[in-house]
Design a protein around this motif. Structure first.
Motif, short mmCIF file in Angstrom:
data_model
loop_
_atom_site.label_atom_id
_atom_site.label_comp_id
_atom_site.label_asym_id
_atom_site.label_seq_id
_atom_site.Cartn_x
_atom_site.Cartn_y
_atom_site.Cartn_z
N GLU A 4 -117.47 52.20 36.49
CA GLU A 4 -117.49 50.74 37.19
C GLU A 4 -118.18 49.70 35.73
OE1 GLU A 4 -119.76 51.24 40.38
OE2 GLU A 4 -118.52 52.32 41.55
N ILE A 5 -118.95 50.24 35.25
CA ILE A 5 -119.49 49.26 34.21
C ILE A 5 -118.46 48.88 33.13
CG2 ILE A 5 -121.12 49.30 32.01
CD1 ILE A 5 -122.68 48.71 34.49
N ARG A 6 -117.60 49.72 32.61
CA ARG A 6 -116.55 49.61 31.80
C ARG A 6 -115.53 48.71 32.30
NH1 ARG A 6 -116.08 55.75 29.14
NH2 ARG A 6 -117.71 55.55 27.81
N SER A 7 -115.16 48.86 33.56
CA SER A 7 -114.31 47.90 34.39
C SER A 7 -114.97 46.55 34.59
CB SER A 7 -114.10 48.32 35.92
OG SER A 7 -113.49 49.84 35.84
N LEU A 8 -116.36 46.19 34.74
CA LEU A 8 -116.84 44.94 34.85
C LEU A 8 -116.81 44.43 33.45
CD1 LEU A 8 -119.86 45.45 37.19
CD2 LEU A 8 -117.80 44.08 37.62
N SER A 9 -117.08 45.14 32.41
CA SER A 9 -117.07 44.56 31.20
C SER A 9 -115.84 43.98 30.72
CB SER A 9 -117.65 45.61 30.15
OG SER A 9 -117.47 45.02 28.87
N TYR A 10 -114.66 44.81 31.30
CA TYR A 10 -113.34 44.41 30.81
C TYR A 10 -113.08 43.16 31.55
CZ TYR A 10 -108.33 44.42 30.05
OH TYR A 10 -107.08 44.22 29.73
N PHE A 60 -114.91 40.85 32.85
CA PHE A 60 -115.67 39.72 32.12
C PHE A 60 -115.08 39.15 30.78
CE2 PHE A 60 -119.96 41.03 34.44
CZ PHE A 60 -119.48 40.38 35.50
N HIS A 61 -114.71 40.01 30.22
CA HIS A 61 -114.00 39.61 28.65
C HIS A 61 -113.56 40.71 28.21
CE1 HIS A 61 -113.33 37.05 25.25
NE2 HIS A 61 -113.78 37.85 24.53
N PRO A 62 -111.99 40.93 28.36
CA PRO A 62 -111.11 42.02 28.06
C PRO A 62 -111.19 41.93 26.44
CG PRO A 62 -109.84 40.29 28.97
CD PRO A 62 -111.43 39.59 29.05
N PRO A 63 -111.55 43.07 26.05
CA PRO A 63 -111.39 43.19 24.35
C PRO A 63 -109.97 42.96 23.88
CG PRO A 63 -111.72 45.40 25.37
CD PRO A 63 -112.04 44.27 26.46
N LEU A 64 -109.05 43.39 24.57
CA LEU A 64 -107.77 43.16 24.22
C LEU A 64 -107.17 41.74 24.11
CD1 LEU A 64 -105.76 45.92 26.31
CD2 LEU A 64 -106.18 45.79 24.17
N LEU A 65 -107.83 40.96 24.85
CA LEU A 65 -107.44 39.48 24.68
C LEU A 65 -107.80 38.96 23.33
CD1 LEU A 65 -106.56 37.16 26.23
CD2 LEU A 65 -109.06 36.42 26.89
N GLU A 66 -108.88 39.46 22.61
CA GLU A 66 -109.09 38.91 21.43
C GLU A 66 -108.29 40.06 20.13
OE1 GLU A 66 -113.26 38.88 20.74
OE2 GLU A 66 -113.54 37.30 22.00
N GLU A 67 -108.19 41.23 20.65
CA GLU A 67 -107.75 42.29 19.55
C GLU A 67 -106.19 42.02 19.34
OE1 GLU A 67 -109.24 45.97 20.53
OE2 GLU A 67 -111.32 45.58 20.57
N LEU A 68 -105.45 42.38 20.49
CA LEU A 68 -103.98 42.36 20.46
C LEU A 68 -103.41 40.94 21.24
CD1 LEU A 68 -103.81 45.85 21.52
CD2 LEU A 68 -103.53 45.08 19.31
N GLY A 69 -104.12 40.07 21.63
CA GLY A 69 -103.47 38.92 22.16
C GLY A 69 -103.37 39.01 23.83
N LEU A 70 -102.90 37.85 24.31
CA LEU A 70 -102.73 37.47 25.72
C LEU A 70 -101.77 38.41 26.30
CD1 LEU A 70 -103.48 35.80 28.19
CD2 LEU A 70 -101.88 34.13 27.56
N ALA A 71 -100.75 38.82 25.78
CA ALA A 71 -99.48 39.47 26.51
C ALA A 71 -100.24 40.87 26.57
CB ALA A 71 -98.29 39.47 25.54
N ALA A 72 -100.54 41.54 25.57
CA ALA A 72 -101.21 42.81 25.93
C ALA A 72 -102.46 42.94 27.09
CB ALA A 72 -101.55 43.29 24.57
N ALA A 73 -103.34 41.77 27.00
CA ALA A 73 -104.25 42.06 27.90
C ALA A 73 -103.73 41.65 29.36
CB ALA A 73 -105.32 40.58 27.56
N MET A 74 -102.55 41.04 29.55
CA MET A 74 -102.07 40.68 30.74
C MET A 74 -101.37 41.86 31.37
SD MET A 74 -100.42 36.70 31.11
CE MET A 74 -99.36 37.08 29.82
N ARG A 75 -100.70 42.71 30.44
CA ARG A 75 -100.02 43.72 30.72
C ARG A 75 -101.11 44.84 31.40
NH1 ARG A 75 -96.90 43.15 26.10
NH2 ARG A 75 -94.58 42.51 26.46
N ALA A 76 -102.33 45.11 30.52
CA ALA A 76 -103.46 45.92 31.08
C ALA A 76 -103.84 45.44 32.40
CB ALA A 76 -104.25 45.85 30.03
N TYR A 77 -104.11 44.29 32.30
CA TYR A 77 -104.64 43.66 33.67
C TYR A 77 -103.83 43.87 35.16
CZ TYR A 77 -107.14 40.89 37.09
OH TYR A 77 -107.93 40.42 38.18
N ILE A 78 -102.45 43.69 34.89
CA ILE A 78 -101.67 43.68 36.04
C ILE A 78 -101.52 45.30 36.33
CG2 ILE A 78 -100.36 41.27 35.71
CD1 ILE A 78 -98.30 42.74 34.52
#
Length: 410
Positions: free
Chosen positions: A248-254, A256-274
């Motif tokens: 749960e802590i890791r989910s909340l952390s993601y 709040f601020h997904p690390p993929l957003l800064e590391e791989l960009g918006l497209a990768a972060a959106m895929r993971a989120y959906i």
């Protein structure tokens, strides 16, 4: 006949005629004719009184009001109109009674491009092509730039057609709105920074402590060996709770601020989120995400990511939709993020096909303000067949021309 006798004869004749006239005036026909004459004369004497009442009525109104005749001539203006024209001479000198309102618009066309829109709107009212017309416009007046909301209405009935034109000064309202938007932008920037800080704390501190506690429980489990079933059950439950808490802590952390957003960009972060959203909600997710889009600024990527989160959250809470279609692509020098559902729509949030700020919830307004903050826009279309949220970002708002937004400091 002598002169004295002639005068007596004339006086006697006048007296007899007066008596006959008095008898006739007492007759029913004479009384009826007098009443008709009086009734015909009354509207003529009442007309000035009616005009005076109308003048006093519109003088009491705060907006600038003018009443136009069938040919567009200015028949009457109120006090606010006269005072504005007096204070802004010679620019407003031709906007008085007797002048043609369309001529006033044409004279201002070179000063304000919206004057032609007003000209066309009033012309349509005069021709009967429409019943109402409204427009917001800005002008340079005494005291600086001012903003007005124009509303014109065509009044047609048994009498002559009249056009009522009202100009309401909304400068202070617009300034208050700009101030509110500025505060919202500050709030969003501070909120994003706070979330980023919480995400780091949860991931780097709290989650690591939970990992250490889980390792200690595993060590204790190995050391105690075979014990009674109750102790073994307690250790097993403690390890399970620790693992669930860590997840749960890791989910909340993601979130709040997904690390993929800064590391791989918006497209990768959106895929993971959906993907995670679909698994948690059992809503079918259909995604079309382009892979060849350049990186955005951190502020722009965060804004689009928050729009995605808010839109999907609204689908889950309100839409009752079995499916969500997501598209992220570039078309016609604009980048578009579309989130579409097949739900019940947003009841009461729209007016004339557009988002109504007075009826919309905080989440919808927050999405719109986030897009405006990065130079973009948000379009919402909703109805009985579902809702489509479209975040639009022009090319000028890409990383090469948009500076990241830092947290505001008071």
């Amino acid at each position: 006949m002598t002169t004295a006798a002639s005068e007596r004869e004339s006086n006697l004749d006048r007296k007899r005629r007066a008596e006959r006239g008095a008898d006739l005036s007492r007759s029913p026909m004479a009384r009826s004719s007098t009443a008709v004459a009086r009734s015909m004369a009354e509207p003529q004497s009442a007309a000035p009184e009616s005009d005076l009442f109308l003048q006093r009525t519109i003088d009491a109104l705060l907006p600038h009001v003018a009443i136009l005749g069938e040919a567009g001539e200015i028949l009457m203006v109120n006090r606010a109109w006269r005072e504005f024209a007096r204070d802004n001479e010679p620019k407003a000198a031709a906007a008085g009674v007797g002048h043609k309102y369309l001529d006033v618009c044409q004279a201002a066309a070179g000063i304000d491009d919206q004057a032609w829109q007003i000209h066309e709107g009033i012309a349509a009212l005069l021709s009967g092509g429409r019943a109402e017309f409204s427009l917001e416009y800005g002008i340079d007046a005494i005291g600086g730039r001012r903003r007005f909301a124009l509303r014109a209405t065509r009044l047609a009935g048994a009498g002559p057609t009249r056009i009522v034109v009202s100009h309401e000064d909304v400068t202070q309202l617009e300034r208050a709105d700009h101030r509110l938007r500025h505060l919202m932008i500050q709030h969003h920037a501070q909120e994003d920074e706070t979330r980023r800080h919480l995400a780091r704390e949860l991931h780097d501190v709290t989650a690591q402590k939970l990992v250490a506690a889980s390792l200690l429980i595993a060590k204790v489990d190995r050391l105690i060996g075979d014990v009674d079933p109750a102790t073994r059950k307690g250790i097993t439950e403690a390890r399970t709770l620790m693992e669930e808490s860590l997840c749960e802590i890791r989910s909340l952390s993601y979130l709040f601020h997904p690390p993929l957003l800064e590391e791989l960009g918006l497209a990768a972060a959106m895929r993971a989120y959906i993907e995670g959203f679909g698994q948690r909600t059992a809503i079918a997710m259909q995604a079309e995400i382009a892979d060849d889009l350049p990186r955005l600024t951190r502020a722009a990527e965060m804004a689009l990511y928050r729009v995605l989160q808010e839109a999907l959250g609204n689908v889950y809470r309100h839409a009752r939709s079995p499916v969500v279609i997501l598209r992220f692509y570039r078309h016609d020098v604009k980048t578009r993020l579309e989130i579409e559902d097949r739900g019940i729509g947003i009841a009461g949030a729209m007016a004339d096909g557009r988002l109504d700020p007075a009826r919309a919830g905080v989440g919808l307004l927050a999405m719109k303000m986030r897009m405006e903050q990065i130079g973009g826009d948000l379009e919402i279309r909703t109805g009985a067949g579902g809702t489509r949220v479209c975040a639009i970002l022009p090319d000028r708002a890409w990383a090469g021309s948009l500076a990241p937004v830092s947290p505001a400091k008071e």
